[in-house]
Design a protein around this motif. Structure first.
Motif, PDB file in Angstrom:
ATOM      1  N   LEU A  86       0.813  -1.213   0.000  1.00 40.00           N
ATOM      2  CA  LEU A  86       0.000   0.000   0.000  1.00 40.00           C
ATOM      3  C   LEU A  86       0.848   1.265   0.000  1.00 40.00           C
ATOM      4  O   LEU A  86       0.404   2.311  -0.486  1.00 40.00           O
ATOM      5  N   THR A  87       2.036   1.200   0.569  1.00 41.10           N
ATOM      6  CA  THR A  87       2.911   2.370   0.596  1.00 41.10           C
ATOM      7  C   THR A  87       3.892   2.411  -0.562  1.00 41.10           C
ATOM      8  O   THR A  87       4.710   3.330  -0.635  1.00 41.10           O
ATOM      9  N   PHE A  91       2.137   1.932  -6.525  1.00 41.42           N
ATOM     10  CA  PHE A  91       0.848   1.260  -6.406  1.00 41.42           C
ATOM     11  C   PHE A  91      -0.315   2.218  -6.647  1.00 41.42           C
ATOM     12  O   PHE A  91      -1.207   1.929  -7.454  1.00 41.42           O
ATOM     13  N   LEU A  92      -0.351   3.332  -5.958  1.00 42.33           N
ATOM     14  CA  LEU A  92      -1.463   4.272  -6.113  1.00 42.33           C
ATOM     15  C   LEU A  92      -1.574   4.826  -7.530  1.00 42.33           C
ATOM     16  O   LEU A  92      -2.692   4.946  -8.047  1.00 42.33           O
ATOM     17  N   PRO A  93      -0.464   5.185  -8.226  1.00 35.55           N
ATOM     18  CA  PRO A  93      -0.617   5.600  -9.625  1.00 35.55           C
ATOM     19  C   PRO A  93      -1.223   4.514 -10.510  1.00 35.55           C
ATOM     20  O   PRO A  93      -2.004   4.813 -11.417  1.00 35.55           O
ATOM     21  N   SER A  94      -0.880   3.254 -10.249  1.00 37.20           N
ATOM     22  CA  SER A  94      -1.473   2.167 -11.047  1.00 37.20           C
ATOM     23  C   SER A  94      -2.967   2.046 -10.775  1.00 37.20           C
ATOM     24  O   SER A  94      -3.761   1.794 -11.689  1.00 37.20           O
ATOM     25  N   VAL A  95      -3.367   2.250  -9.519  1.00 39.36           N
ATOM     26  CA  VAL A  95      -4.790   2.235  -9.184  1.00 39.36           C
ATOM     27  C   VAL A  95      -5.510   3.387  -9.870  1.00 39.36           C
ATOM     28  O   VAL A  95      -6.628   3.232 -10.384  1.00 39.36           O
ATOM     29  N   GLY A  96      -4.877   4.558  -9.896  1.00 39.00           N
ATOM     30  CA  GLY A  96      -5.481   5.701 -10.588  1.00 39.00           C
ATOM     31  C   GLY A  96      -5.654   5.459 -12.068  1.00 39.00           C
ATOM     32  O   GLY A  96      -6.681   5.841 -12.654  1.00 39.00           O
ATOM     33  N   PRO A 275      -2.257  -2.586 -11.370  1.00 36.86           N
ATOM     34  CA  PRO A 275      -1.902  -3.370 -10.176  1.00 36.86           C
ATOM     35  C   PRO A 275      -1.518  -4.813 -10.478  1.00 36.86           C
ATOM     36  O   PRO A 275      -0.601  -5.356  -9.850  1.00 36.86           O
ATOM     37  N   THR A 295      -0.440  -7.965  -2.624  1.00 35.07           N
ATOM     38  CA  THR A 295      -1.110  -7.101  -3.602  1.00 35.07           C
ATOM     39  C   THR A 295      -2.278  -7.828  -4.251  1.00 35.07           C
ATOM     40  O   THR A 295      -3.330  -7.223  -4.506  1.00 35.07           O
TER      41      THR A 295
END
Length: 323
Positions: A86-87, A91-96, A275, A295
């Motif tokens: 999660l950190t 990861f967050l850019p791929s979710v976006g 992801p 993940t």
């Protein structure tokens, strides 16, 4: 006074042709038919899920230089792998990107599927044309995602794309569909092209189950074809729309084949573009199966929460129409 002892009577098994035997045999027959599917489900779906959840809670402890046979031991990690996943800054850019991809794919694909299904249903008299149209729209779904991605990938390449040749013949420069600004639309186009036909068949099948007398009554009352589609057909196929939306949502969260196949053709797609691509990189490039398992569990939980939440939100309102 004499005491007599009576031996307990032995219960005899019912004869082979007795009603009790036949009833017990009939009760066990469904489980016999279900046994192969249940075994395959447990071996190839349930067991890998539990094993991935188990690996997500483990990690490797390296002792010394990590060269001996006992230098690497698997120990309990708790939620460390989930924290790392999660950190992870990628990861967050791929979710976006997956979220933006879903905002493009799901409404467009379901809108086209609904439009094609309504058009085919409105023209029931010409069955030959309807069959050809159904096959033509459904045919891209039969093409595997990897093959479709390769076909579209070469259509996207500026040097070999006929799209650029046509654009140059008309006097303007063709777009580079594999550029950083258009890559998301290029990947979404492949999914829309391949998935519209399946969703159209599902919606069209629901429309075919509606009796034509309902439409004839509406026409007698003066309703136009647009009013019939908006007030009768779309509400009737709402359960099918909900089902196709859930399927499309699950496929969106698990997008992998299209960007992975296009990656060698474009330098704008990274190894963590989605992801699931990050899971692939962690498991097979970095050999970190524990972070990859964490993940994967996060993706599975997100898929379940979003699907279940959407069904709870609109499912009762949509499916109650069938009562």
């Amino acid at each position: 006074m004499s005491l007599t002892s009576t031996a307990p009577r032995k219960t005899e098994a019912p004869p082979a042709g007795s009603p009790r035997r036949r009833k017990a045999k009939r009760a066990g027959t469904p489980y016999g038919f279900l046994a192969p599917a249940m075994i395959l489900f447990a071996a190839f779906l349930a067991a890998p899920i539990f094993y991935a959840a188990y690996l997500s809670l483990r990690k490797v402890k390296v002792s010394g230089l990590g060269l001996g046979s006992k230098s690497r031991t698997e120990i309990w990690a708790g939620l460390d792998n989930y924290t790392r996943s999660l950190t992870d800054p990628e990861f967050l850019p791929s979710v976006g990107r997956v979220g933006a991809y879903g905002l493009i794919v799901v409404p467009t694909m379901l809108g086209l599927a609904l439009m094609f299904a309504l058009l085919l249903d409105a023209n029931r008299t010409r069955e030959s044309i309807g069959k050809f149209a159904r096959i033509s729209i459904f045919l891209p779904y039969a093409v595997p995602a990897v093959v479709a991605s390769l076909l579209w990938g070469f259509l996207y390449l500026p040097r070999v794309s006929p799209i650029n040749d046509i654009a140059e013949a008309l006097g303007f420069a063709g777009p580079n569909l594999l550029s950083a600004d258009l890559t998301l639309f290029a990947v979404a186009n492949i999914a829309i092209w391949g998935g519209t036909g399946f969703n159209m068949i599902v919606i069209y099948t629901a429309l075919k189950a509606v009796p034509t007398s309902l439409y004839e009554s509406a026409r007698i009352d003066g309703a136009s074809e647009m009013a019939i589609a908006w007030r009768i057909k779309i509400p009737i196929v709402m359960p099918s729309l909900v089902m196709t939306f859930v399927f499309s949502l699950i496929a969106t969260l698990q997008v992998f084949a299209e960007p992975m196949t296009l990656r060698p053709l474009a330098n704008t797609i990274s190894t963590t573009w989605t992801p699931l691509m990050k899971v692939y990189r962690d498991a097979f490039a970095r050999n970190d199966i524990y972070a990859a398992a964490a993940t994967s569990v996060i993706i599975a939980l997100a898929t379940f929460i979003l699907s279940f939440g959407f069904l709870k939100l609109v499912g009762r309102r949509a499916f109650n129409q069938e009562d």
